[in-house]
Write a protein that holds these residues in place. Structure first.
Motif, mmCIF file in Angstrom:
data_model
loop_
_atom_site.group_PDB
_atom_site.id
_atom_site.type_symbol
_atom_site.label_atom_id
_atom_site.label_comp_id
_atom_site.label_asym_id
_atom_site.label_seq_id
_atom_site.Cartn_x
_atom_site.Cartn_y
_atom_site.Cartn_z
ATOM 1 N N ASP A 276 0.866 -1.189 0.000
ATOM 2 C CA ASP A 276 0.000 0.000 0.000
ATOM 3 C C ASP A 276 0.899 1.234 0.000
ATOM 4 O O ASP A 276 1.254 1.776 1.042
ATOM 5 C CB ASP A 276 -0.922 -0.022 1.221
ATOM 6 C CG ASP A 276 -2.045 1.000 1.103
ATOM 7 O OD1 ASP A 276 -1.980 1.822 0.160
ATOM 8 O OD2 ASP A 276 -2.968 0.974 1.927
ATOM 9 N N TYR A 277 1.270 1.688 -1.175
ATOM 10 C CA TYR A 277 2.214 2.800 -1.296
ATOM 11 C C TYR A 277 1.599 4.134 -0.882
ATOM 12 O O TYR A 277 2.321 5.131 -0.776
ATOM 13 C CB TYR A 277 2.744 2.882 -2.722
ATOM 14 C CG TYR A 277 3.597 1.700 -3.102
ATOM 15 C CD1 TYR A 277 4.914 1.597 -2.665
ATOM 16 C CD2 TYR A 277 3.086 0.664 -3.868
ATOM 17 C CE1 TYR A 277 5.699 0.506 -2.995
ATOM 18 C CE2 TYR A 277 3.858 -0.438 -4.212
ATOM 19 C CZ TYR A 277 5.161 -0.501 -3.765
ATOM 20 O OH TYR A 277 5.928 -1.596 -4.083
ATOM 21 N N ALA A 278 0.278 4.161 -0.663
ATOM 22 C CA ALA A 278 -0.332 5.402 -0.190
ATOM 23 C C ALA A 278 0.157 5.764 1.207
ATOM 24 O O ALA A 278 0.138 6.936 1.589
ATOM 25 C CB ALA A 278 -1.855 5.262 -0.197
ATOM 26 N N VAL A 284 3.465 11.764 8.608
ATOM 27 C CA VAL A 284 4.306 11.185 9.649
ATOM 28 C C VAL A 284 5.405 10.315 9.055
ATOM 29 O O VAL A 284 6.483 10.164 9.633
ATOM 30 C CB VAL A 284 3.428 10.380 10.635
ATOM 31 C CG1 VAL A 284 2.816 9.163 9.928
ATOM 32 C CG2 VAL A 284 4.235 9.942 11.836
ATOM 33 N N VAL A 285 5.164 9.770 7.861
ATOM 34 C CA VAL A 285 6.176 8.949 7.200
ATOM 35 C C VAL A 285 7.161 9.820 6.442
ATOM 36 O O VAL A 285 8.357 9.521 6.372
ATOM 37 C CB VAL A 285 5.508 7.930 6.257
ATOM 38 C CG1 VAL A 285 6.548 7.092 5.523
ATOM 39 C CG2 VAL A 285 4.566 7.028 7.047
ATOM 40 N N ASP A 316 -1.410 4.463 11.542
ATOM 41 C CA ASP A 316 -2.677 3.764 11.432
ATOM 42 C C ASP A 316 -2.856 3.244 10.001
ATOM 43 O O ASP A 316 -2.585 3.943 9.022
ATOM 44 C CB ASP A 316 -3.840 4.699 11.784
ATOM 45 C CG ASP A 316 -3.843 5.097 13.242
ATOM 46 O OD1 ASP A 316 -3.325 4.287 14.056
ATOM 47 O OD2 ASP A 316 -4.338 6.175 13.576
ATOM 48 N N LEU A 317 -3.301 1.994 9.916
ATOM 49 C CA LEU A 317 -3.592 1.416 8.615
ATOM 50 C C LEU A 317 -4.964 1.897 8.146
ATOM 51 O O LEU A 317 -5.975 1.688 8.822
ATOM 52 C CB LEU A 317 -3.580 -0.115 8.697
ATOM 53 C CG LEU A 317 -2.232 -0.751 9.056
ATOM 54 C CD1 LEU A 317 -2.373 -2.254 9.174
ATOM 55 C CD2 LEU A 317 -1.190 -0.402 8.015
ATOM 56 N N VAL A 318 -4.974 2.529 7.016
ATOM 57 C CA VAL A 318 -6.212 3.069 6.465
ATOM 58 C C VAL A 318 -6.731 2.093 5.427
ATOM 59 O O VAL A 318 -6.059 1.831 4.426
ATOM 60 C CB VAL A 318 -5.988 4.462 5.826
ATOM 61 C CG1 VAL A 318 -7.314 5.002 5.271
ATOM 62 C CG2 VAL A 318 -5.408 5.407 6.860
ATOM 63 N N CYS A 319 -7.887 1.499 5.673
ATOM 64 C CA CYS A 319 -8.468 0.545 4.727
ATOM 65 C C CYS A 319 -8.972 1.302 3.509
ATOM 66 O O CYS A 319 -9.615 2.337 3.617
ATOM 67 C CB CYS A 319 -9.614 -0.231 5.373
ATOM 68 S SG CYS A 319 -9.086 -1.215 6.810
ATOM 69 N N GLY A 320 -8.709 0.725 2.356
ATOM 70 C CA GLY A 320 -9.175 1.363 1.150
ATOM 71 C C GLY A 320 -8.631 0.694 -0.069
ATOM 72 O O GLY A 320 -7.898 -0.234 -0.016
#
Length: 320
Positions: A276-278, A284-285, A316-320
């Motif tokens: 997930d390259y988003a 923060v990254v 946080d992992l963002v589902c999408g």
């Protein structure tokens, strides 16, 4: 120089050599009979089919076990090597008649998923209930002495090549047996027209296989991962481990945020590669590394090289 006569004696009777894998088959057969797994399969794995003849389900199971242990490239080569020792091979498992290649082919074509799951259940219960063959489960220990067990969940692909079939009005419609087990999908660097995906569960320290799930084409890797997590939960419960002590290692196939969150929601640890390259675009990254205060300096074996490690905040992992 004196010439001596040479006498050559030829016996027309064929004396085939014992296959090199027969010893391993004998050892495995003895273990399966000793622990009662063969008897459990006979009692709990039922598959009724017309024209079954003198064979039972266990006869086909032991043939497939022998084929897996032999390492032969094809079933044809396995049967050719086994033919002189067919009676001895079946006697190792307490059986009498070796199924023919055609009978095995018809059995596999007619086998339903219910019988497959019943057979899988017997092997899984045997794995979890019997005393482990190792004095320790192995694992990794942190600086506080906490033990972690790594379970490798890996999706592998196997490509199959298909030759062209004739299409003529005078011939019946062609069909391929591979259509039942393979489908078009991602092949990677492998050559072929259709593929099959297999998900395997491996305990990384004792190299015990905890399960395997397959599907045609790219498979349903999300559903197979859920089934793998069920097996991992049963494994942790049997060995009195917390799910937080299990580290699930995933490769890039499971690298999006939605899949990773499914694993984390179970309470198990996770080691994986994210695709997930988003996430790389988050502020923060993308924060400059010089704003972080180094917590440790590491000197690798390479000369004149010093690596500084900085604390990384939780993302946080963002589902999408």
């Amino acid at each position: 120089m004196t010439q001596t006569s040479v006498t050559i004696q030829v016996n027309p009777q064929s004396v085939p050599s014992t296959p090199p894998w027969m010893g391993e088959v004998a050892a495995v057969a003895q273990v399966l009979r000793h622990v009662g797994l063969l008897k459990a399969i006979q009692e709990h794995v039922q598959f009724a089919r017309a024209r079954f003849g003198q064979y039972d389900t266990i006869d086909f199971v032991v043939v497939l076990l022998g084929y897996a242990l032999s390492g032969e490239a094809t079933l044809q080569s396995f049967y050719e090597r086994l033919a002189p020792f067919a009676a001895v091979f079946m006697a190792l498992f307490g059986r009498h008649h070796l199924p023919s290649r055609s009978a095995l082919s018809r059995f596999l074509a007619a086998l339903d998923q219910t019988a497959v799951e019943a057979l899988r259940t017997q092997f899984q219960e045997d794995l979890l209930q019997r005393t482990p063959p190792f004095p320790s489960l192995g694992g990794l220990w942190d600086r506080c002495g906490q033990q972690y067990v790594v379970v490798d969940v890996d999706g592998t692909k196997q490509a199959a090549r298909q030759r062209a079939l004739p299409h003529l009005p005078s011939l019946p419609a062609p069909h391929r047996r591979f259509d039942q087990v393979c489908a078009p999908g991602y092949k990677g660097r492998k050559r072929g027209e259709v593929v099959r995906t297999r998900t395997t569960l491996l305990q990384a320290h004792t190299h015990q296989f905890l399960g395997t799930f397959g599907g045609s084409g790219n498979g349903d890797y999300r559903q197979e991962l859920k089934r793998a997590l069920q097996v991992i939960t049963s494994y942790a419960t049997t060995h009195k481990l917390l799910l937080s002590q299990i580290l699930v290692r995933l490769d890039g196939l499971y690298g999006n945020a939605a899949v990773l969150r499914e694993v984390l929601d179970t309470g198990a640890g996770l080691i994986g590669r994210s695709r997930d390259y988003a996430l790389l675009g988050l502020a923060v990254v993308r924060a400059p590394p010089w704003r972080c205060v180094p917590t440790q300096k590491v000197e690798p074996p390479a000369p004149f090289t010093i690596v500084q490690t900085c604390p990384c905040p939780l993302v946080d992992l963002v589902c999408g």
